[in-house]
Scaffold this active site. Sequence first.
Site, PDB file in Angstrom:
ATOM      1  CB  SER A  37      30.879  50.886  27.947  1.00 33.21           C
ATOM      2  OG  SER A  37      29.801  50.890  28.870  1.00 33.21           O
ATOM      3  CG  ASN A  58      31.364  56.824  28.028  1.00 31.29           C
ATOM      4  OD1 ASN A  58      30.633  56.169  28.748  1.00 31.29           O
ATOM      5  ND2 ASN A  58      31.018  58.050  27.621  1.00 31.29           N
ATOM      6  CD  GLU A  59      27.234  57.629  26.722  1.00 26.07           C
ATOM      7  OE1 GLU A  59      27.325  58.802  26.300  1.00 26.07           O
ATOM      8  OE2 GLU A  59      26.506  57.310  27.676  1.00 26.07           O
ATOM      9  CG  ASP A  60      33.809  56.985  21.420  1.00 30.10           C
ATOM     10  OD1 ASP A  60      33.231  57.879  22.077  1.00 30.10           O
ATOM     11  OD2 ASP A  60      35.045  56.855  21.417  1.00 30.10           O
ATOM     12  CG  HIS A  68      25.728  53.768  28.648  1.00 29.66           C
ATOM     13  ND1 HIS A  68      26.716  54.669  28.325  1.00 29.66           N
ATOM     14  CD2 HIS A  68      26.378  52.663  29.109  1.00 29.66           C
ATOM     15  CE1 HIS A  68      27.906  54.143  28.571  1.00 29.66           C
ATOM     16  NE2 HIS A  68      27.721  52.910  29.041  1.00 29.66           N
TER      17      HIS A  68
END
Length: 855
Positions: free
Chosen positions: A484, A429-431, A501
């Site tokens: 993501s 997530n968002e890395d 996102h």
Amino acid sequence: MAPAAVVVIPVDKNWEFKQLDKEDAEFLPASQFPTNVHLDLLHHKLIPDPFIGKNELDVQWVGEAQWVYKTTFKGQSVPEGAKVVLTFDGLDTFATVVLNGITILETDNMFTPERVEVTKLLKEENELVISFDSAYLRGWKLVEKYPEHKWGVWNGDNSRLAVRKAQYHWGWDWGPALLTCGPWRPINLEIYETRLADLSFESTISEDLKSADIKATAEVEGSGGKVKFELLLDGEEVASQTADTNGSGSVTISFHLDSPSLWYPFRYGEQPLYTLKATLLSGDDEIANITKRIGLRRAELVQQPLLDQPGTSFFFRVNNIPIYCGGSDWIPADNFIPRITAQKYYEWISLIRDGNQFMVRVWGGGIYEEQAFYDACDELGVLVWQDFMFGCGNYPAWPELRKSIDREARENVKLLRHHPSIVIWAGNNEDYQYQESAGLTYNFENKDAESWLQTDFPARYIYEKILSDACAELIPGTFYHPGSPWGAGRDTHDATVGDIHQWNVWHGTQEKWQDFDKLSGRFVSEFGMQAFPDVKTIDAYLPLGKDDPDRYPQSSTVDFHNKADGHERRIALYLVENMRYAPDPLEQFVYSTQLMQAECLASAYRLWKRQWKGPGREYNAGALVWQINDCWPVTSWSIVDFYLRPKHAFYTVKREMAPVSVGITRKIHKHPKDKYTRVYIDTETKIEVWGSNLTLEDLTVDVVLKAWDVTTGELALEKKIAEGLVLPENRSTEVAALDVPVKEKGKGEENKIVVAAYIVRNDGKQIARYVNWPEPLKYVHLQKPKELKAVLTADATAVEISAEVPVKGVALECEDDAVKFDDNLVDIVPGEVVSIAVKGATKETKILTRYLGMI
């Protein structure tokens, strides 16, 4: 002589715990099993409830202490040639396991199950002791051990990146910092000579959906024998086959099914679940068996060029049906996971389905969820997007950690791969967004994986090598997505490819939610707006409840239960931009924030679903709101609070994701006489109307438009703007664009006209309704109705609402939590009665109403 049957004995009794690094500490009984230290300390009233007031601050010492759990259990009769294994489904996190004085296991990964043979160590009476070190302190030691790594995070602190533990335990912008430890999943004693170690399958569904080929594999530990494979549906055998292991460690068979019963997302079909069973045989004796409930479906993620826009699609197709994936993101439902029951998981997933949400994304900062979570998704037909457990940081990748992560990934994929609901795995997530923000090295064209480890972004090796390889080997039929958001190595904000996102509403540039149509992407897997939880939830966390002096919106205790940086400014910004509101009383302020969130999220779903235009025009194929749930009582982006009390946004999202919906937006067009004038300008306000048909049948409908003066309630327009219109299946269709009906243009009268659109079937049944208001609402001269009625029907199964003037956002309220409304926060216009189904009410139930402009 045939091997004895496998014996499994739970080690779940007589557990005790104490603080290890405190000399005078005494063992106390554990409150439950599995468990964690906070639950046990709470049970014995040794710590205050960290969910109440500011008690979180008073329990921080727990996460920096060392703890020990112990139990005793009887020795077992062990047949000759058999072995005894202790299995640990989950130890949180740095654990040293000692059996009868001998260290048998040391762990450093919360997510990985462990198995240890203990045959020669067992006695008549056995003592099992598990010591837990502080994950927080161990994490910081690891950070110091690897100073060359470029440490950095959003949320929590750097120590979490070094520890394979649920990352939200370090605190997040919606959750407290509560660093747990303990035996958080079951422990068992297994006695066997030979056993079935695993049962897996791959299925291939023909393109015409008329046949299925299933390849099932059983992993066998120990001596050979035969394995009987059975496939059952509703208790009836569909297929059966027995195969010899031939001394190897695995055996594979194939089934072919004609006319298989296929698993569908809800609304698009049924959710039949086959039982796949493998039984290990020695002659006619059954030694062991494993069963898995499986669903047969053809699931694809389609990324292909679009007809007339740049980039590629990103949509899920199940059994040849493209699915518009309106849904939500999921965080763990409690900071203390062992107390989440299977029933609670079922209630949550039922709520998601009841809210017309087709997909839930298991976010990468929590846990690989319990089987009960996925079982509920399988049974109820909710698709799952599954993240691996990495989030919001630059993760290190030293050799030992890479080995641990590889094992973690493989073990958890094996545990979950049979669930038909899981249609995608994502690496993190968002890395990749963190990589961009921190300027870390990333060259998508470089495919030399070993070289990635030499950069300041070594986590790329985790996402594009370790996790990718594990998925390719273990679940080749399920799509793997490196992160993501992610889009083929492009900037993660690129709206034309992959998922995004969208946080430029609330975070980022803090755009107006009315502009969500300009903030779209091919698939928006996060976006959101905060709102306060139910007033009853606030009262529950205030130390003195309704009598607490901090029972007001800007109090320090209420602010403490909002972990988002700058939440005061952001909530105030979006409130003041959009509506008139006051901080008192608390009930009306809570309502205002929930109305704000409801309007914001409904706008996103409505405008993005408009871009679901059919084959080749899947410009937006999904919207997952951040977030469905909370892990404690808090003001957050959730649309249902910790106690499963829906916020009003839950209902507006539910309406937008109904099988058929109608949308309206207003567009202001200015036409100056020439480029030099500020005076001679014609201004027109157009309304655009469209219909969304998510069913699989073309619908022939009429579309009716009505309009009222908001100040007088006078009808300004009633017109059938489309007659016999075909709304093609599974897409949105433009209906009309016309002027807002006013007596005289250019005089600002458009700002006091409320417009409603209705979709009506040819049998006269209304199947969709939407009321559009001038925005911002703060400019609208809202009238207080003299005759707002919300009346329970005689049988107490519905509430009927009406008023003589347009009323914005009528909310039904009831003190009794047993009373459940099927819908809420509805706009009322003159001449209509809106009926809302209700459960749990009686003739004596008192229903209250609240609306915008009430005070």
